[in-house]
Design an enzyme around this catalytic site. Sequence first.
Site, PDB file in Angstrom:
ATOM      1  N   HIS A 133       1.096  -1.643   0.158  1.00  0.00           N
ATOM      2  CA  HIS A 133      -0.064  -0.238  -0.195  1.00  0.00           C
ATOM      3  C   HIS A 133       0.960   1.019   0.027  1.00  0.00           C
ATOM      4  CE1 HIS A 133      -2.369  -3.177   1.538  1.00  0.00           C
ATOM      5  NE2 HIS A 133      -3.807  -2.714   1.120  1.00  0.00           N
ATOM      6  N   ASP A 139      -9.097   7.203   7.891  1.00  0.00           N
ATOM      7  CA  ASP A 139     -10.462   7.951   7.400  1.00  0.00           C
ATOM      8  C   ASP A 139     -11.681   6.932   7.574  1.00  0.00           C
ATOM      9  OD1 ASP A 139      -9.410   7.960   4.753  1.00  0.00           O
ATOM     10  OD2 ASP A 139     -10.313   9.406   4.592  1.00  0.00           O
ATOM     11  N   ARG A 151     -18.283 -18.715  38.282  1.00  0.00           N
ATOM     12  CA  ARG A 151     -17.679 -17.064  38.138  1.00  0.00           C
ATOM     13  C   ARG A 151     -18.001 -16.359  39.692  1.00  0.00           C
ATOM     14  NH1 ARG A 151     -23.491 -14.372  38.151  1.00  0.00           N
ATOM     15  NH2 ARG A 151     -25.271 -15.896  39.711  1.00  0.00           N
ATOM     16  N   SER A 199     -22.549 -10.076  37.250  1.00  0.00           N
ATOM     17  CA  SER A 199     -22.406 -11.088  37.075  1.00  0.00           C
ATOM     18  C   SER A 199     -21.178 -11.921  36.944  1.00  0.00           C
ATOM     19  CB  SER A 199     -23.300 -11.157  35.616  1.00  0.00           C
ATOM     20  OG  SER A 199     -24.257 -10.764  35.830  1.00  0.00           O
ATOM     21  N   GLU A 223     -17.229  -4.552  24.052  1.00  0.00           N
ATOM     22  CA  GLU A 223     -16.483  -5.182  23.996  1.00  0.00           C
ATOM     23  C   GLU A 223     -15.139  -5.710  23.350  1.00  0.00           C
ATOM     24  OE1 GLU A 223     -19.598  -5.802  23.473  1.00  0.00           O
ATOM     25  OE2 GLU A 223     -20.049  -6.510  25.778  1.00  0.00           O
ATOM     26  N   PHE A 271     -20.750 -12.402  24.815  1.00  0.00           N
ATOM     27  CA  PHE A 271     -20.600 -11.785  24.374  1.00  0.00           C
ATOM     28  C   PHE A 271     -18.893 -11.103  24.058  1.00  0.00           C
ATOM     29  CE2 PHE A 271     -24.184 -10.280  27.474  1.00  0.00           C
ATOM     30  CZ  PHE A 271     -24.644 -10.991  27.115  1.00  0.00           C
ATOM     31  N   GLN A 286     -27.849 -14.616  25.604  1.00  0.00           N
ATOM     32  CA  GLN A 286     -27.182 -14.950  26.260  1.00  0.00           C
ATOM     33  C   GLN A 286     -25.933 -16.152  27.342  1.00  0.00           C
ATOM     34  OE1 GLN A 286     -27.636 -11.367  27.963  1.00  0.00           O
ATOM     35  NE2 GLN A 286     -28.970 -11.639  26.473  1.00  0.00           N
ATOM     36  N   ARG A 317     -23.535 -20.150  35.426  1.00  0.00           N
ATOM     37  CA  ARG A 317     -24.376 -19.179  36.542  1.00  0.00           C
ATOM     38  C   ARG A 317     -23.987 -20.068  37.800  1.00  0.00           C
ATOM     39  NH1 ARG A 317     -28.639 -17.806  38.369  1.00  0.00           N
ATOM     40  NH2 ARG A 317     -29.875 -14.864  38.173  1.00  0.00           N
TER      41      ARG A 317
END
Lengths: 659, 659
Positions: free
Chosen positions: A29, A158, A343, A370, A393, A418, A454, A509
């Site tokens: 480039h 840009d 967790r 959480s 994230e 996520f 989730q 969980r």
Amino acid sequence: MSFSESVHAKAIDLIRLAIDMTAEAGSGHPTSGASLAHLVTVLLFDHMRYDPAEPGRVDADRLILSEGHACPIIYAAAPDLGMKIGNGSEQRKATREEVMRLRAIDSPIDGHPNPAEGFPFFPAATGSLGQGLSVAAGLALAARMDGCRNRFFCLIGDGESREGQVWEAIDFLQDQNLRAVCPIFNCNRYGQTGEVSPMQSPEILIDKLVAAGYEVAEIDGHDPEEICSALGLHAERADGNEEEPVAIVARTIKGWGFPVAHGDGHHGKPVSGEDREKAHRELDETAKTVGARWTDGDLNLSAIPSADPPPKFATKAAPANLRDALRRFEQEAILEKGKLATRKAYGHALRALGHADARVVVLDGDVSNSTYSEIFKDDPDLRDRFFESRIAEQNMVSAAAGLATGGKHPFMSTFGKFTLRAYDQLEMALVGRANVKLVGSHCGVSLAADGPSQMGLVDAGFMRSLATAEIEPGKPLMVLLQPADAYAAYALTIAMGEYEGPCYMRTHRPDVPFLYDEDSTFRIRGHHVLAEGDSLLILAAGYMVHEAMGTLDRFRERDLNPTLVDLYSVPFDESAIADLARANGGRVLTVEDNYGGGIGSAVSDALTRLEVGCRIEQMHVRRIPKSGREPEEVMEYLGLSRGDILRTGLSMLSGSNAG
Amino acid sequence: MSFSESVHAKAIDLIRLAIDMTAEAGSGHPTSGASLAHLVTVLLFDHMRYDPAEPGRVDADRLILSEGHACPIIYAAAPDLGMKIGNGSEQRKATREEVMRLRAIDSPIDGHPNPAEGFPFFPAATGSLGQGLSVAAGLALAARMDGCRNRFFCLIGDGESREGQVWEAIDFLQDQNLRAVCPIFNCNRYGQTGEVSPMQSPEILIDKLVAAGYEVAEIDGHDPEEICSALGLHAERADGNEEEPVAIVARTIKGWGFPVAHGDGHHGKPVSGEDREKAHRELDETAKTVGARWTDGDLNLSAIPSADPPPKFATKAAPANLRDALRRFEQEAILEKGKLATRKAYGHALRALGHADARVVVLDGDVSNSTYSEIFKDDPDLRDRFFESRIAEQNMVSAAAGLATGGKHPFMSTFGKFTLRAYDQLEMALVGRANVKLVGSHCGVSLAADGPSQMGLVDAGFMRSLATAEIEPGKPLMVLLQPADAYAAYALTIAMGEYEGPCYMRTHRPDVPFLYDEDSTFRIRGHHVLAEGDSLLILAAGYMVHEAMGTLDRFRERDLNPTLVDLYSVPFDESAIADLARANGGRVLTVEDNYGGGIGSAVSDALTRLEVGCRIEQMHVRRIPKSGREPEEVMEYLGLSRGDILRTGLSMLSGSNAG
């Protein structure tokens, strides 16, 4: 004026070399590089306070080339600056001949920036766009922790600034008041396929930056004096706190100096043959027009800013097990319930690690209550090392890569689901060999009620794919850890802290009963045999170990004697698992609460390579989950209940002479 | 005033029901819902032009709940509005009893919005944040193509607006002049773990939106008149073109009407026990204070805007093979070179598909001259159906989900590497059962010179993990297609166009010789036996088929007779592959140019399930690649050259009685 003349002269030199090296490589480039030539010249030859021979010093200024494809213009500067290239014993001074070997298989002058291939000037691998400003943020956080007063210049295209991550980074810079970072937008107007959108025009970029609280220095990116004064303004504001921080929007010309490659249609194309000759002739003309003339002494690097000697981080061992750690914080009573979510144990381990090693830093995406990284955040001795990354994230993962380059040991957490948003950023961190730890909570389907938006379902397969490759012999590109109880989650978090290399841990969980105790040990590549039998090898991980455990008595009622392995690590000891498979008549059942490609495939890959005659049944999520109020209901919906496991196991044993 | 009184009354009704249903479920987000209660009331009971019993009409207004966790407030409105819930023969009118079954395993009232579980009011699955506005953009594009004049309201949380994707969507809306979309920011000030960042305050959100060219209506989100007038302004501007489009920033209160759940610490928590009773009492008080009083007739849904009857899209068959397609466009000469890149064939196929089916639309991320979707873009008959999505992959994928819901057949392309940025968005599209096709170019390592920041290395493992699950029996959650030559790429693109379900195709950069011709046929789940032997089963895909082909003669020189299969589809016919493995003495060699977890694992999973006694060696990328000027150099660097394949095959055959 002499300064400007020298900048022009050097910039034109760099452009020439960038043209030649990309022509030689047959790709690259040069036009993007030319648009940055003056900015790069002023920064690298004058403004930055660094040692080109040792660019990685934590107290020195750094440049992050977010638009990584423009790297030839940086490579072109390396010989004059005496930059070192090559790794380890291969380290040597960059020469013109070396940089002309751009993109050769045995050259450290790689197609896109990558310090790991032997160009340590770059603090991170870039090339997938929109990530550099987040890396700069991480570097600046690390420097601030170390009491350094250095600055971080990030060159952003840009077109690239269309990536939402750039604006996540801008918000993060403001949240953390990271004025040492100087975002420089290179507005050369052309993307790969034509003009950039008006939404990425200098005018609208300026408005967006002003909206985000920046003062914007709008400059002609080929005017040396304007560049200097904008950088000067940034430097002034970097130390203060009263006025707005400074960003730079530079209007530039893609292919500056050689009109033969102006306009659309020249992105990512070397200038070859006659055009190359023409480009050089045009640069001769340009040099005359702008009055380019090099004078030694016009451009001078400044000294690296003095700082207190960087703190020595004495590390000590964290408590070896969950009970010891909780005892230290007078929370041992937590264990009395006989169960704890993985967790939560992660949070307790983070806290223990934080006290043991001052390099440990923690990032979380607005879910620390959480993921339980809040246990770290809420400790007054640690909270300065917790960086709230909000619901963004991508920025979190790239910032962690920057923190790692800055010598910190970052742990990041959010829901496993996520983490998917930042897989590109994670892979780029790995390409740069950043030592990052990512922890996904609420993995699998045991969270039940919130439903599939989730649930971490494909994270296991993704990370396992990475785990099939290596950074160097013996060190996986990714270690996938799936603790089944709180003792395991604690110990594996400590193990991650002590291990130099990328890891991903899946937590879940619900509170789950303890399978282990303070004498249990866990290690990367390890596994635990929870029941040793001879009829069927059941391999499970995470929450599903409990489900599988719950079937053992029902097998035994039928005089069947399965082996149960908690396969908490990938990679694992393949020959040990092969031995267990053979000892169980080659009947293997894997049980996971994610889509396929996780431990089931890891086991089938290993056993087929080792030629273990076997039948493997894989139980995993085979349809899109939905909400259920209780984990058991969702397990049943997905065919992963204890009854399903028992039935599958029995079907494998019927018609065989096992048991 | 009567209108306001009625809105308050209805809003309070909805809040009560949302409190009750989340309390009953034991989880959920009543306070987020309450912050939206007035907006939802005005929209659903008055402003929107739709039929609650048939919300999916392409000409009707739609609401996209980007902050999916707030869904209870929408569910609460369903009974009064006569919304239908449930799928197929289970369809029925929503009742209060039904919505009280929020999150039950057999209820369509799922934890987060998902039309596929039986709540068709929602046009897309949401819950992973920041995606809704992009979906709205896709819906609006589809509607505009159909000549409809409907509008799209997107409710976005303030914390959620930290996601960069929201700003990618804003830019995309402006690029495409999609004024029918009304972005509504719900500024209730609290995220999950505390107050949102000042960068997501109403003030700065407004500044950001103004910078992006919006006029912002800043309102009290609990004032019915202010809501109406803001929506009215949006409606006015939706049709015009002169003044700025309108976005709404609403200041709201999380837990409006029941102070017991105000402030921090109430996110995602049901209001239970005594607090629940207190909340209801507080709502009684609130009702008095605001003067809530329902009067029939105050709130009235408007008629669906008349439009020309939606165009009938007669589809015809596209040319069945590459030669026929090129002939149609007088480009058959292209074939004379005897080679063509798969990415180019993809472009030709897109064009053919575009002419055959007016529902086909194409999106690309500023690399259409690399992915070759430009062949579609550059066709004057098709260019209106090409949507330049710029360097913003997350928005591109979610917008495609919206287009799919709007009845279009979207194809998206970018580099395979950059598809990683949108894996969360892709998975959400799948959760909503959107019929999307994604094509990653420059997959594997054959692009060579640009290095790992541009290589699709883990895309195969990710997509294969998805392919292990099913949308419904017989329909995979993902079909992974890896054409080895241009004929295959053409045919598989056409097959994707005809297939209803998600697919991912990997194309590669170099021109490769033809393996097939116009008589070759390809299908989802298919494979081709390129050489039938008896000593070793070699399975390869994509570019690596050529590498494997190149070894056949060298095996044969040694009197060895391998079988070579082009395994271009995952899933594939497992029993056919098992038969081939058995016919080759159980010696199986898989060859891929990505990290593990792709076809190698798919084969080992299948053969171990089918209990084929076998030894499988998997050749795949096992270290981080770097740049090389030629593909062969990179193959050698990674141990994937023809010589490496031959050596590995021979080592499997030595010590065996094969050949």
